[in-house]
Design an enzyme around this catalytic site. Structure first.
Site, PDB file in Angstrom:
ATOM      1  N   HIS A 144       0.832  -1.209   0.000  1.00 21.43           N
ATOM      2  CA  HIS A 144       0.000   0.000   0.000  1.00 21.43           C
ATOM      3  C   HIS A 144       0.868   1.262   0.000  1.00 21.43           C
ATOM      4  O   HIS A 144       0.671   2.159  -0.817  1.00 21.43           O
ATOM      5  CB  HIS A 144      -0.947   0.023   1.201  1.00 21.43           C
ATOM      6  CG  HIS A 144      -1.560   1.379   1.402  1.00 21.43           C
ATOM      7  ND1 HIS A 144      -2.599   1.848   0.638  1.00 21.43           N
ATOM      8  CD2 HIS A 144      -1.218   2.396   2.230  1.00 21.43           C
ATOM      9  CE1 HIS A 144      -2.882   3.087   0.995  1.00 21.43           C
ATOM     10  NE2 HIS A 144      -2.046   3.459   1.961  1.00 21.43           N
ATOM     11  N   HIS A 149       1.425   5.186  -2.693  1.00 17.58           N
ATOM     12  CA  HIS A 149       1.755   6.578  -2.376  1.00 17.58           C
ATOM     13  C   HIS A 149       2.962   7.147  -3.102  1.00 17.58           C
ATOM     14  O   HIS A 149       2.997   8.343  -3.401  1.00 17.58           O
ATOM     15  CB  HIS A 149       2.004   6.737  -0.870  1.00 17.58           C
ATOM     16  CG  HIS A 149       0.769   6.687  -0.034  1.00 17.58           C
ATOM     17  ND1 HIS A 149      -0.171   7.690  -0.034  1.00 17.58           N
ATOM     18  CD2 HIS A 149       0.308   5.754   0.841  1.00 17.58           C
ATOM     19  CE1 HIS A 149      -1.155   7.380   0.806  1.00 17.58           C
ATOM     20  NE2 HIS A 149      -0.897   6.207   1.348  1.00 17.58           N
ATOM     21  N   GLU A 190      -5.847   9.368   0.091  1.00 17.07           N
ATOM     22  CA  GLU A 190      -6.175   7.933   0.104  1.00 17.07           C
ATOM     23  C   GLU A 190      -7.267   7.542  -0.895  1.00 17.07           C
ATOM     24  O   GLU A 190      -7.178   6.482  -1.513  1.00 17.07           O
ATOM     25  CB  GLU A 190      -6.597   7.484   1.510  1.00 17.07           C
ATOM     26  CG  GLU A 190      -5.504   7.596   2.578  1.00 17.07           C
ATOM     27  CD  GLU A 190      -4.335   6.624   2.390  1.00 17.07           C
ATOM     28  OE1 GLU A 190      -4.385   5.770   1.480  1.00 17.07           O
ATOM     29  OE2 GLU A 190      -3.351   6.739   3.155  1.00 17.07           O
ATOM     30  N   SER A 209      -4.122   0.758  -4.465  1.00 12.80           N
ATOM     31  CA  SER A 209      -3.496  -0.469  -3.951  1.00 12.80           C
ATOM     32  C   SER A 209      -4.533  -1.527  -3.613  1.00 12.80           C
ATOM     33  O   SER A 209      -4.212  -2.569  -3.050  1.00 12.80           O
ATOM     34  CB  SER A 209      -2.633  -0.151  -2.724  1.00 12.80           C
ATOM     35  OG  SER A 209      -3.431   0.322  -1.658  1.00 12.80           O
TER      36      SER A 209
END
Ligand code: PHE
Ligand code: CO
Length: 293
Positions: A144, A149, A190, A209
């Site tokens: 993730h 990111h 997010e 993700s």
């Protein structure tokens, strides 16, 4: 400002909030800023193989769904073959936008997290999920954090946005605005969507993700909302952590996001203190669903 948080205090707070459940990272070797070494040689061949499966599954889903900025940056990272070495990516990233990657054992205290972001350091968890967590994981892992990111930190405007978010976090802690500001992170960094000439695209790491939400969030006719991001409205909107999102906030550009969050939030926090937050699935008067069924 002193930005150190003791390990004992942090782990005690986590235990209290999670009814005794512990975080799964190894916090013993972390320094005062919760930074650890990424012991890359210690990853097993099974872990690299699991990373490759995760990577391939996501890559098959992303064309036409993820924003171009993400896909292009990801391709430059050569991360398809196994869990990447943070050092190598960190050097490329530093050359591109002045950000670096720091390895962390997992979730870290808010103050420490904001301090890293404010100094253009992005914390990436070192451990990888277990095979049985292929589809769903509770705490963020290296897949993730890195896959989701790191690519957009190569975009100069988005990179500046995250730094300013970190500075805003330190400020929100003083002003009692953390709950509000955390919602903005959730709904942008997010779970954010961006409007492009080709249609809606994903830029949020929590979606990028995720095996299921990449498709779900762009499917017309679900019960979820897709509405234009209004900053104050977002600061006042609750979110779900254990289901697909019931609202996706859509931006028109990273510049719009950067400029919309430039004002001083102090009066926003003041105003919202006395207001009841909107439920995660609300559509307010005057709001338009941007992905009608
Ligand atoms: N402008 C916000 C403040 O004054 C800080 C912030 C910047 C928050 C960027 C989010 C993103 O508090
Ligand atoms: Co994340």
């Amino acid at each position: 400002m002193d930005t150190t948080v003791s390990n004992e205090d942090f782990l005690a707070t986590v235990a209290e909030k999670s009814h005794g459940a512990a975080l799964r990272g190894d916090y013993a070797s972390a320094d005062a800023q919760y930074v650890v070494q990424q012991d890359w040689a210690a990853y097993t061949e099974e872990e690299h193989a699991l990373w490759r499966r995760l990577y391939q599954r996501q890559m098959a889903l992303l064309p036409g769904r993820a924003c171009n900025e993400f896909i292009e940056a990801l391709q430059g990272l050569n991360a398809a073959d196994g869990i990447p070495q943070f050092e190598a990516t960190s050097k490329k990233l530093e050359a591109a936008t002045g950000w670096t990657i720091v390895a962390v054992p997992g979730l870290i205290p808010e103050l420490t997290f904001f301090d890293h972001l404010a100094n253009r350091r992005f914390p990436v968890t070192v451990w990888l999920r277990k095979p049985e967590e292929f589809n769903y994981i509770v705490e963020p892992d290296v897949f993730h954090d890195f896959f989701g990111h790191v690519p957009l930190l190569f975009n100069p405007v988005f990179a500046d946005y995250i730094q300013r978010y970190g500075q805003g976090g330190l400020k929100a802690m003083q002003l009692g605005g953390l709950d509000q500001l955390a919602r903005l992170y959730w709904y942008t960094v997010e779970f954010g969507l961006i409007n492009t000439p080709e249609g809606l695209r994903i830029y949020g790491a929590g979606i990028l993700s995720s095996g299921g939400e990449v498709e779900y969030c762009l499917t017309p006719g679900t019960t979820s909302r897709h509405i234009h991001l209004d900053i104050k409205r977002c600061l006042n909107t609750l979110y779900k952590i254990d289901t697909y999102q019931e609202t996706y906030f859509v931006i028109n550009s990273f510049d719009e996001l950067f400029e919309g969050t430039a004002p001083d939030f102090t009066p926003y926090y003041e105003e919202l203190k006395s207001k009841t937050p909107y439920p995660a699935n609300s559509l307010l008067e005057g709001e338009t669903e941007l992905l009608p069924g």
